[in-house]
Every structure is written in structure tokens, then in C-alpha cells.
Write a protein that holds these residues in place. Structure first.
Motif, PDB file in Angstrom:
ATOM      1  N   ASP A  12      56.473  40.462  34.070  1.00 43.02           N
ATOM      2  CA  ASP A  12      56.343  40.233  35.523  1.00 43.02           C
ATOM      3  C   ASP A  12      54.794  39.858  36.117  1.00 43.02           C
ATOM      4  N   SER A  13      53.724  40.422  35.573  1.00 40.88           N
ATOM      5  CA  SER A  13      52.475  40.145  35.845  1.00 40.88           C
ATOM      6  C   SER A  13      52.264  38.600  35.905  1.00 40.88           C
ATOM      7  N   ASP A  14      52.581  37.962  34.742  1.00 42.67           N
ATOM      8  CA  ASP A  14      52.486  36.633  34.500  1.00 42.67           C
ATOM      9  C   ASP A  14      53.117  35.812  35.330  1.00 42.67           C
ATOM     10  N   LYS A  15      54.429  36.166  35.698  1.00 42.08           N
ATOM     11  CA  LYS A  15      55.384  35.352  36.618  1.00 42.08           C
ATOM     12  C   LYS A  15      54.741  35.718  38.246  1.00 42.08           C
ATOM     13  N   ASN A  16      54.301  36.650  38.398  1.00 45.46           N
ATOM     14  CA  ASN A  16      54.041  36.842  40.005  1.00 45.46           C
ATOM     15  C   ASN A  16      52.522  36.468  40.219  1.00 45.46           C
ATOM     16  N   LYS A  17      51.552  36.578  39.103  1.00 43.69           N
ATOM     17  CA  LYS A  17      50.279  36.360  39.415  1.00 43.69           C
ATOM     18  C   LYS A  17      49.549  35.212  38.808  1.00 43.69           C
ATOM     19  N   LYS A  18      50.228  34.678  37.618  1.00 46.25           N
ATOM     20  CA  LYS A  18      49.501  33.496  36.974  1.00 46.25           C
ATOM     21  C   LYS A  18      50.148  32.047  37.162  1.00 46.25           C
ATOM     22  N   PHE A  19      51.575  32.209  37.508  1.00 45.95           N
ATOM     23  CA  PHE A  19      52.247  31.030  37.771  1.00 45.95           C
ATOM     24  C   PHE A  19      52.873  30.899  39.320  1.00 45.95           C
ATOM     25  N   GLY A  20      52.507  29.792  39.713  1.00 45.52           N
ATOM     26  CA  GLY A  20      52.880  29.751  41.042  1.00 45.52           C
ATOM     27  C   GLY A  20      54.202  29.500  41.395  1.00 45.52           C
ATOM     28  N   SER A  21      54.815  30.100  42.388  1.00 41.87           N
ATOM     29  CA  SER A  21      56.079  29.674  42.874  1.00 41.87           C
ATOM     30  C   SER A  21      56.499  28.367  43.451  1.00 41.87           C
ATOM     31  N   ASP A  22      55.379  27.587  43.748  1.00 41.70           N
ATOM     32  CA  ASP A  22      55.268  26.421  44.720  1.00 41.70           C
ATOM     33  C   ASP A  22      54.651  25.466  43.820  1.00 41.70           C
ATOM     34  N   VAL A  23      54.445  25.639  42.410  1.00 46.03           N
ATOM     35  CA  VAL A  23      53.923  24.555  41.757  1.00 46.03           C
ATOM     36  C   VAL A  23      54.882  24.293  40.582  1.00 46.03           C
ATOM     37  N   PHE A  24      55.132  22.872  40.803  1.00 44.73           N
ATOM     38  CA  PHE A  24      56.169  22.166  39.882  1.00 44.73           C
ATOM     39  C   PHE A  24      55.731  20.941  38.659  1.00 44.73           C
ATOM     40  N   PRO A  25      56.401  21.012  37.742  1.00 41.16           N
ATOM     41  CA  PRO A  25      55.710  20.427  36.711  1.00 41.16           C
ATOM     42  C   PRO A  25      55.866  18.812  37.144  1.00 41.16           C
ATOM     43  N   SER A  26      54.887  17.892  36.531  1.00 40.75           N
ATOM     44  CA  SER A  26      54.856  16.613  36.985  1.00 40.75           C
ATOM     45  C   SER A  26      54.088  15.946  35.873  1.00 40.75           C
ATOM     46  N   ASN A  27      54.428  14.721  35.252  1.00 38.80           N
ATOM     47  CA  ASN A  27      53.913  13.826  34.376  1.00 38.80           C
ATOM     48  C   ASN A  27      54.030  14.673  32.898  1.00 38.80           C
ATOM     49  N   PHE A  28      54.978  15.607  32.776  1.00 40.41           N
ATOM     50  CA  PHE A  28      54.842  16.503  31.679  1.00 40.41           C
ATOM     51  C   PHE A  28      55.497  15.923  30.439  1.00 40.41           C
ATOM     52  N   GLN A  29      54.957  15.824  29.084  1.00 43.49           N
ATOM     53  CA  GLN A  29      55.431  15.088  28.032  1.00 43.49           C
ATOM     54  C   GLN A  29      55.896  13.688  28.210  1.00 43.49           C
ATOM     55  N   LYS A  30      55.070  13.096  29.268  1.00 41.51           N
ATOM     56  CA  LYS A  30      55.655  11.440  29.365  1.00 41.51           C
ATOM     57  C   LYS A  30      54.365  10.823  28.775  1.00 41.51           C
ATOM     58  N   GLY A  31      53.674  11.302  27.868  1.00 37.42           N
ATOM     59  CA  GLY A  31      52.626  10.441  26.982  1.00 37.42           C
ATOM     60  C   GLY A  31      53.117   9.879  25.826  1.00 37.42           C
ATOM     61  N   GLY A  32      52.208   9.128  25.326  1.00 36.13           N
ATOM     62  CA  GLY A  32      52.639   8.529  23.881  1.00 36.13           C
ATOM     63  C   GLY A  32      53.033   9.183  22.670  1.00 36.13           C
ATOM     64  N   LEU A  33      52.642  10.604  22.777  1.00 34.92           N
ATOM     65  CA  LEU A  33      52.806  11.397  21.798  1.00 34.92           C
ATOM     66  C   LEU A  33      53.556  12.846  22.460  1.00 34.92           C
ATOM     67  N   VAL A  34      54.652  13.140  22.082  1.00 31.48           N
ATOM     68  CA  VAL A  34      55.234  14.368  22.531  1.00 31.48           C
ATOM     69  C   VAL A  34      55.099  15.452  21.861  1.00 31.48           C
ATOM     70  N   GLY A  35      54.646  16.473  22.360  1.00 30.81           N
ATOM     71  CA  GLY A  35      54.105  17.672  21.651  1.00 30.81           C
ATOM     72  C   GLY A  35      55.107  18.846  21.377  1.00 30.81           C
ATOM     73  N   GLY A  36      56.148  18.996  22.250  1.00 35.34           N
ATOM     74  CA  GLY A  36      57.255  20.008  22.126  1.00 35.34           C
ATOM     75  C   GLY A  36      58.105  19.747  23.382  1.00 35.34           C
ATOM     76  N   ALA A  37      58.393  21.191  23.810  1.00 33.56           N
ATOM     77  CA  ALA A  37      59.822  21.144  24.711  1.00 33.56           C
ATOM     78  C   ALA A  37      59.211  20.452  26.006  1.00 33.56           C
ATOM     79  N   LYS A  38      60.166  20.042  26.807  1.00 28.04           N
ATOM     80  CA  LYS A  38      60.107  19.338  27.993  1.00 28.04           C
ATOM     81  C   LYS A  38      60.438  20.410  29.161  1.00 28.04           C
ATOM     82  N   LEU A  39      60.079  20.285  30.341  1.00 28.96           N
ATOM     83  CA  LEU A  39      60.255  21.070  31.264  1.00 28.96           C
ATOM     84  C   LEU A  39      61.115  20.841  32.723  1.00 28.96           C
TER      85      LEU A  39
END
Length: 341
Positions: free
Chosen positions: A193-220
Motif C-alpha cells: 500500500d505504501s508503494d501504491k499510495n506514495k511512490k506511484f501517482g494516481s494521475d500518471v499514465f503510461p506513454s510511449n512504453f515498449q514502443k522502441g526497437g527492442l521490447v524488454g518485457g511486458a506492456k502496460l
């Protein structure tokens, strides 16, 4: 110009480097100075042993009651000789079916973990490759300090979340069936809960993630804020050792002995390039958490050593007793230790 006597003394006192006397500087503050008599020493060791041994035995008993199933699948789920080529081929079906027979009853919730070996999440460059401000604040989306080489996309736009940790997000998936009946995996509340509430924003959304030439892992999912992307949050809490487990989800139902669990694995994550290993772990929990014999062994060992020392001191005191000195002669028990009578 002549100075009066008082002025001369004031100047001399300011120039003097002699420290002012105080009980603190002279180490004369009240302090506990116990006398380690044989009785006190034997009693202390005996008390530690009497307390630690039962705690250790209880911890070992709780750990032994935990049912834990480990299924390593990285080798058997790839039949090709070129394992790296197989795992990097996006057109290849990487589904792999595993069957696990439960030896003992498993009371729900049954925790599902993925285990990685020879994966150094504690590497200095890897740990630094993130931007906590970007993860937390919407207005800091363009802040990509320390995120190289996964800081911007091919067109120069900032990646959210940026950095190697997020880029290498674990992307194997598991679906379960129990005795040929589908089982729902609960993936809610797997992150702190401390990570969800304090380290990751509720108004921050993924963008341009895993859209490069080399995909590393999971998409969001770009429609979900980072505070709700719990798989990412669990992965971003980096492990201290090269062999680690991370929580994938929970099976809320009880599993009986001899039940057969069928797991369909999408074997997507590339551990073959660096000689890593992957395993699926199913485990129950107790009041000490997961299976961990070290805590119980440590308590029993320390308690046993203390009891052994206590018995040794008793025998030594009986065989070779020594007359105790008079504590009144100790310096801190005298009224004026600097001027003894």
C-alpha cells in the motif's frame, strides 16, 4: 590604553582554550554500571535460552506446516536448440502446459510467485535506471534523469515509466485450472500500500512504453494510472539478491491433496540470454509468512548456545568458586574518588 583588572581577566578567558568543566565533558553523567557476577551472567544466559528455544521451535513448526510447490519450466518449455532465437521470435506460439499434483492440502489463499535466478536486480546501473519523481507526479512526465538508455522513444518523446527496471518488466503469464475447472487468479492488492499510495501517482499514465526497437518485457495498459498497475509496482521494488520471488497473484480457494493443477504458461520472458532460470511457485503462508527455516534454526541455535554456556558457567563456579570482591571499593561507589581516604 590601560585596561582594568576585570577587562584583562575577560580577555584572557576568551583567549584560553581550556575546555569548561562539565559532567558531560568529564564523562561523569549517571550511568548503569552493572557488576557481572556469576549469578547475573548465568541468569542472563539462561533467560535468553529459555525464551529463544521455544520461539525457534514454534517458527520451525510453522514453517514445516507450509505447503510449497516449485516448478521450474524455463528449460522444458523451449524445445528448440536456439533458445534465444525461439524466445525472441514474436510469431512463435510460446504456450506451455504444466501439470502439478498437490501432495498435501493447501488452505487458501494460495500465493502464486514467479522465481528468477541469476537475475541481478541489485546491479548499480540497473537500480539507478528510474526516475521516482516521474513515477509520482503528472507534471514531471518529461523528467527522464537517470533513465538512459530507456529514456525517450525513437521520435524523442519521453517514456513513462522510463528506465531499465520498468522496461524489463516480467511478462510471463499463468492461467490455472483445478481438476479441469478454471480457477480465477486474484491480482488485487499484491503490491505494498505504501508503494501504491506514495511512490506511484494516481494521475500518471503510461506513454510511449515498449514502443522502441527492442521490447524488454511486458506492456502496460495506457488507460490505467501507474498506481493501479500492480504488476509493475511489484517488479519495481528491486530485489537484493540474484535469486528472488515476486508475487503474481492468489488463488482464493482451498486445494485438496492429490488434486491436479494444470498451468498454461505463456513463456515470453527472456532469461536465456544471460543463463537465468524461471520457476513457478505455489505456497501457503503462516504467521511467519512463507517457508523459512532459517529464523527457527537461528533462534534454536542461539538459545541452545546460551543454555550450554549457562550450564558451563554453573559447573565452573561449583568446581572452582572465586570469592567476590567488595563493590564498595569501586571508584564510582566512593564519595570522592579523586581523594580516597
Amino acid at each position: 590604553m590601560s585596561m582594568s583588572g576585570s577587562e584583562t581577566e575577560s580577555v584572557a578567558s576568551r583567549r584560553s582554550k581550556k575546555p569548561k568543566y562539565s559532567k558531560f565533558t568529564q564523562q561523569e553523567l549517571p550511568a548503569c554500571k552493572p557488576l557481572l557476577t556469576p549469578g547475573i551472567v548465568i541468569g542472563a544466559f539462561s533467560l535468553i535460552g529459555i525464551v529463544f528455544v521455544p520461539i525457534g521451535l514454534a517458527s520451525l513448526s510453522a514453517s514445516q506446516d507450509i505447503v510449497e510447490l516449485i516448478d521450474r519450466y524455463d528449460a522444458e518449455c523451449v524445445t528448440a536448440n536456439d533458445k534465444v532465437g525461439f524466445i525472441q521470435d514474436t510469431k512463435t506460439d510460446k504456450a506451455c502446459t504444466r501439470k502439478i499434483t498437490v501432495p498435501k492440502p493447501m488452505k487458501g489463499p494460495v500465493h502464486i510467485y514467479y522465481q528468477l535466478e541469476n537475475f541481478y536486480q541489485n546491479h548499480r546501473r540497473y537500480v539507478k535506471s528510474r526516475n521516482d519523481k516521474q513515477l509520482r507526479l503528472k507534471e514531471a512526465a518529461s523528467t527522464i534523469t537517470n533513465c538512459e538508455p530507456e529514456a525517450t522513444s525513437e521520435d524523442g518523446a519521453p517514456i513513462v515509466p522510463c528506465g531499465l527496471i520498468a522496461w524489463s518488466l516480467f511478462n510471463d503469464t499463468y492461467s490455472f485450472s483445478l481438476n479441469k475447472k478454471a480457477v480465477v487468479v486474484n491480482k488485487k492488492n499484491i503490491a505494498w500500500d505504501s508503494d501504491k499510495n506514495k511512490k506511484f501517482g494516481s494521475d500518471v499514465f503510461p506513454s510511449n512504453f515498449q514502443k522502441g526497437g527492442l521490447v524488454g518485457g511486458a506492456k502496460l495498459n495506457e488507460k490505467l494510472p501507474l498506481s493501479e498497475q500492480e504488476d509493475l509496482i511489484v517488479w519495481m521494488r528491486t530485489a537484493a539478491l540474484p535469486t528472488f520471488r515476486k508475487l503474481y497473484g492468489r488463488i482464493e480457494t482451498d486445494i485438496m491433496a492429490s488434486d491436479e493443477i494444470t498451468v498454461v504458461i505463456q513463456n515470453n520472458y527472456n532469461t536465456y540470454s544471460f543463463g537465468g532460470m524461471k520457476a513457478l511457485v505455489l505456497s501457503t503462508t503462516s504467521w511467519i509468512g512463507g517457508r523459512n527455516n532459517f529464523i527457527g534454526v537461528a533462534y534454536v541455535a542461539i538459545g541452545g548456545i546460551c543454555l550450554f554456556l549457562a550450564m558451563g558457567f554453573v559447573v565452573l563456579y561449583v568446581l572452582k568458586p572465586r570469592t567476590l570482591g567488595d563493590p564498595a571499593y569501586l571508584s564510582w561507589n566512593k564519595e570522592n574518588p579523586d581523594h580516597p581516604n
